[in-house]
Design a protein around this motif. Structure first.
Motif, PDB file in Angstrom:
ATOM      1  N   UNK A 180      85.422  90.439 106.018  1.00  0.00           N
ATOM      2  CA  UNK A 180      85.474  90.996 107.368  1.00  0.00           C
ATOM      3  C   UNK A 180      84.596  92.226 107.509  1.00  0.00           C
ATOM      4  N   UNK A 181      84.573  93.068 106.487  1.00  0.00           N
ATOM      5  CA  UNK A 181      83.743  94.270 106.572  1.00  0.00           C
ATOM      6  C   UNK A 181      82.254  93.914 106.578  1.00  0.00           C
ATOM      7  N   UNK A 182      81.899  92.806 105.897  1.00  0.00           N
ATOM      8  CA  UNK A 182      80.514  92.337 105.942  1.00  0.00           C
ATOM      9  C   UNK A 182      80.149  91.905 107.364  1.00  0.00           C
ATOM     10  N   UNK A 183      81.052  91.147 107.974  1.00  0.00           N
ATOM     11  CA  UNK A 183      80.815  90.678 109.339  1.00  0.00           C
ATOM     12  C   UNK A 183      80.687  91.854 110.304  1.00  0.00           C
ATOM     13  N   UNK A 184      81.503  92.871 110.113  1.00  0.00           N
ATOM     14  CA  UNK A 184      81.452  94.052 110.983  1.00  0.00           C
ATOM     15  C   UNK A 184      80.108  94.753 110.865  1.00  0.00           C
ATOM     16  N   UNK A 186      77.282  93.383 109.929  1.00  0.00           N
ATOM     17  CA  UNK A 186      76.279  92.489 110.519  1.00  0.00           C
ATOM     18  C   UNK A 186      76.251  92.648 112.030  1.00  0.00           C
ATOM     19  N   UNK A 187      77.418  92.641 112.639  1.00  0.00           N
ATOM     20  CA  UNK A 187      77.516  92.731 114.092  1.00  0.00           C
ATOM     21  C   UNK A 187      76.978  94.064 114.598  1.00  0.00           C
ATOM     22  N   UNK A 197      74.492  99.764 123.104  1.00  0.00           N
ATOM     23  CA  UNK A 197      75.083 101.033 122.687  1.00  0.00           C
ATOM     24  C   UNK A 197      76.598 100.977 122.560  1.00  0.00           C
ATOM     25  N   UNK A 198      77.239  99.962 123.142  1.00  0.00           N
ATOM     26  CA  UNK A 198      78.691  99.836 123.044  1.00  0.00           C
ATOM     27  C   UNK A 198      79.100  99.690 121.585  1.00  0.00           C
ATOM     28  N   UNK A 199      80.116 100.441 121.171  1.00  0.00           N
ATOM     29  CA  UNK A 199      80.578 100.397 119.778  1.00  0.00           C
ATOM     30  C   UNK A 199      81.473  99.160 119.599  1.00  0.00           C
ATOM     31  N   UNK A 200      80.825  98.051 119.377  1.00  0.00           N
ATOM     32  CA  UNK A 200      81.544  96.781 119.284  1.00  0.00           C
ATOM     33  C   UNK A 200      82.074  96.549 117.881  1.00  0.00           C
ATOM     34  N   UNK A 201      82.996  95.620 117.775  1.00  0.00           N
ATOM     35  CA  UNK A 201      83.562  95.224 116.493  1.00  0.00           C
ATOM     36  C   UNK A 201      83.761  93.722 116.461  1.00  0.00           C
ATOM     37  N   UNK A 205      84.004  89.961 120.553  1.00  0.00           N
ATOM     38  CA  UNK A 205      83.517  88.684 121.063  1.00  0.00           C
ATOM     39  C   UNK A 205      84.653  87.782 121.523  1.00  0.00           C
ATOM     40  N   UNK A 206      85.832  87.970 120.982  1.00  0.00           N
ATOM     41  CA  UNK A 206      87.012  87.247 121.459  1.00  0.00           C
ATOM     42  C   UNK A 206      87.322  87.660 122.898  1.00  0.00           C
ATOM     43  N   UNK A 207      87.309  88.957 123.136  1.00  0.00           N
ATOM     44  CA  UNK A 207      87.561  89.467 124.481  1.00  0.00           C
ATOM     45  C   UNK A 207      86.402  89.138 125.426  1.00  0.00           C
TER      46      UNK A 207
END
Length: 255
Positions: A180-184, A186-187, A197-201, A205-207
């Protein structure tokens, strides 16, 4: 009784006192029933989630910004070849956007969880508690997954992980799954490269997918089914259509 910052919150304080009075009751000491059992703390109702959400335009720009081809490092004049990491990252993000999937379910997927049923492609997500949840592929997700699997040459490895980690600086995939931390990471890296610029996680993408679906006249109960939520109230927390309405209204303050 130990005291910390949480004990000063009304709800937490009420729970602490209930547990405190439970001790004499269980030991048959001072009283038979818990005098604090009937006390109810203040009720807090969460109507809106806090997960950052991308607009439809931002989500589309992010997917389109990820390079899927590259020049060979040792021969810049040669024809472009597939960029495995770009194809993987694009498929990973598309999976979460178009299937409303949790990142935990996505990184557990095997190659065989992308399959044909009824003349179209489906994906199988492994949810909490060992439950399996099948979702039909959106045509864009289907294309992203097909391009990635074909370029990676893993179509025949049905029991292998679908989204795999990479060997450092080689651009080659291993047989190990992403964490999961790898995916974070990457994103966040792909979003920064796309100028978002939005601090996404991972949960963004679910939301984003649920909000885009509901904006396009989708039904809440169907979104609940796709997201595999137990309650429509949970799905409603991901509905951020009200954000745009609030922004339009606040701009009416003409000063």
């Amino acid at each position: 009784m130990p005291c910390d910052h949480a004990s000063y919150e009304p709800r937490s304080a009420t729970a602490r006192w209930c547990r405190y009075f439970d001790i004499p009751c269980s030991r048959e000491a001072c009283w038979i029933t818990n005098p604090a059992h009937s006390v109810r703390g203040p009720r807090y109702t969460v109507k809106k989630g806090k997960t950052p959400v991308l607009t439809v335009e931002e989500a589309h720009a992010l997917l389109e910004s990820i390079p899927i081809t590259k020049k060979p490092a040792d021969d810049t004049e040669a024809a472009e070849q597939p960029d495995l990491l770009g194809l993987r990252d694009r498929a990973l993000i598309a999976m979460m956007v178009y299937s409303f999937a949790r990142i935990g379910a996505v990184i557990q997927m095997k190659v065989g969880d992308y399959f044909v049923q009824g003349r179209r492609r489906w994906v199988r997500l492994h949810e909490k508690g060992g439950k399996e949840h099948d979702v039909p592929c959106h045509h864009r997700l289907d294309q992203c997954l097909h391009d990635y699997i074909e370029a990676a040459g893993i179509a025949d490895d049905a029991d292998g992980y679908l989204f795999r980690s990479a060997r450092r600086k080689t651009g080659q995939l291993t047989t190990n799954p992403l964490f999961q931390q790898d995916a974070h990471r990457i994103i966040r890296r792909r979003a920064k490269a796309a100028g978002i610029e939005t601090r996404i996680g991972n949960h963004t993408f679910r939301a984003t997918g649920i909000t885009a679906y509901l904006k396009n006249s989708g039904k809440l109960e169907v979104a609940q089914q796709i997201a595999n939520h137990e309650s429509p109230r949970t799905t409603k927390l991901y509905d951020r259509r009200q954000d745009e309405i609030s922004l339009d209204e606040i701009e009416r303050i003409a000063i």
